[in-house]
Write a protein that holds these residues in place. Sequence first.
Motif, PDB file in Angstrom:
ATOM      1  N   LEU A   1     -40.346 -81.046  32.844  1.00 45.05           N
ATOM      2  CA  LEU A   1     -39.169 -81.879  32.581  1.00 45.05           C
ATOM      3  C   LEU A   1     -38.697 -81.717  31.145  1.00 45.05           C
ATOM      4  CD1 LEU A   1     -40.189 -85.219  34.333  1.00 45.05           C
ATOM      5  CD2 LEU A   1     -38.649 -83.455  35.190  1.00 45.05           C
ATOM      6  N   ARG A   2     -39.626 -81.802  30.199  1.00 47.19           N
ATOM      7  CA  ARG A   2     -39.326 -81.679  28.766  1.00 47.19           C
ATOM      8  C   ARG A   2     -40.526 -81.041  28.065  1.00 47.19           C
ATOM      9  NH1 ARG A   2     -34.853 -83.047  29.924  1.00 47.19           N
ATOM     10  NH2 ARG A   2     -33.509 -84.575  28.950  1.00 47.19           N
TER      11      ARG A   2
ATOM     12  N   TYR B   1     -48.017 -86.070  31.098  1.00 46.67           N
ATOM     13  CA  TYR B   1     -47.950 -85.590  29.712  1.00 46.67           C
ATOM     14  C   TYR B   1     -49.195 -84.759  29.397  1.00 46.67           C
ATOM     15  CZ  TYR B   1     -44.163 -88.778  28.344  1.00 46.67           C
ATOM     16  OH  TYR B   1     -42.966 -89.424  28.210  1.00 46.67           O
TER      17      TYR B   1
ATOM     18  N   PHE C   1     -45.796 -81.216  26.579  1.00 45.86           N
ATOM     19  CA  PHE C   1     -44.862 -81.018  27.673  1.00 45.86           C
ATOM     20  C   PHE C   1     -45.074 -82.081  28.733  1.00 45.86           C
ATOM     21  CE2 PHE C   1     -48.419 -78.112  28.089  1.00 45.86           C
ATOM     22  CZ  PHE C   1     -48.876 -78.315  29.385  1.00 45.86           C
TER      23      PHE C   1
ATOM     24  N   ILE D   1     -35.319 -88.910  33.403  1.00 48.92           N
ATOM     25  CA  ILE D   1     -35.012 -87.492  33.274  1.00 48.92           C
ATOM     26  C   ILE D   1     -34.968 -86.935  34.695  1.00 48.92           C
ATOM     27  CG2 ILE D   1     -35.752 -85.254  32.394  1.00 48.92           C
ATOM     28  CD1 ILE D   1     -37.374 -86.753  30.258  1.00 48.92           C
TER      29      ILE D   1
ATOM     30  N   GLU E   1     -42.010 -71.064  25.117  1.00 45.41           N
ATOM     31  CA  GLU E   1     -40.863 -71.919  25.425  1.00 45.41           C
ATOM     32  C   GLU E   1     -39.985 -71.312  26.522  1.00 45.41           C
ATOM     33  OE1 GLU E   1     -38.932 -73.137  21.807  1.00 45.41           O
ATOM     34  OE2 GLU E   1     -40.567 -74.525  21.351  1.00 45.41           O
TER      35      GLU E   1
ATOM     36  N   LEU F   1     -41.846 -79.961  23.733  1.00 44.23           N
ATOM     37  CA  LEU F   1     -41.570 -79.929  22.301  1.00 44.23           C
ATOM     38  C   LEU F   1     -42.719 -79.205  21.626  1.00 44.23           C
ATOM     39  CD1 LEU F   1     -39.819 -80.892  19.883  1.00 44.23           C
ATOM     40  CD2 LEU F   1     -41.305 -82.888  19.778  1.00 44.23           C
TER      41      LEU F   1
ATOM     42  N   ARG G   1     -39.013 -73.279  29.944  1.00 40.15           N
ATOM     43  CA  ARG G   1     -37.636 -73.415  30.434  1.00 40.15           C
ATOM     44  C   ARG G   1     -37.485 -72.915  31.875  1.00 40.15           C
ATOM     45  NH1 ARG G   1     -36.568 -71.474  25.233  1.00 40.15           N
ATOM     46  NH2 ARG G   1     -35.763 -73.115  23.882  1.00 40.15           N
TER      47      ARG G   1
END
Length: 116
Positions: free
Chosen positions: A87-88, A61, A9, A53, A77, A90, A81
């Motif tokens: 920001l992101r 990270y 993330f 972004i 997840e 996976l 959210r």
Amino acid sequence: MTNRYETVFILTPVLSDDQAKEAVAKFKALLKDGNAKTHHEEDWGLRKLAYPIQKKSTGFYYLIEFESEGSLINDLELVFRRDERVLRFLTIKMEKHAVAYAEKKRSNKKPETAKA
């Protein structure tokens, strides 16, 4: 049945180091509460993003490799959210070859020697 997962993330760069550590601790606590077994984690630090972004060009990270039930991924997840600092993210299920490669890669890393 438990599976091995890897999640990466990216946290917003406007956070201080303490705020970033607090966010990571929140996610690790969620995994621990869900009876996940953490195998490895890496703080990759502040890095440049491949593309902007939310008008940001850098981000913190963080990677966590863990073993858990598949239902925990939905909860994790959902928290990603809802957290505006993320920001992101996976999350992937690791196959047996990916697990072997990750363990081999970590075992080949040599600890840095102290420079005198």
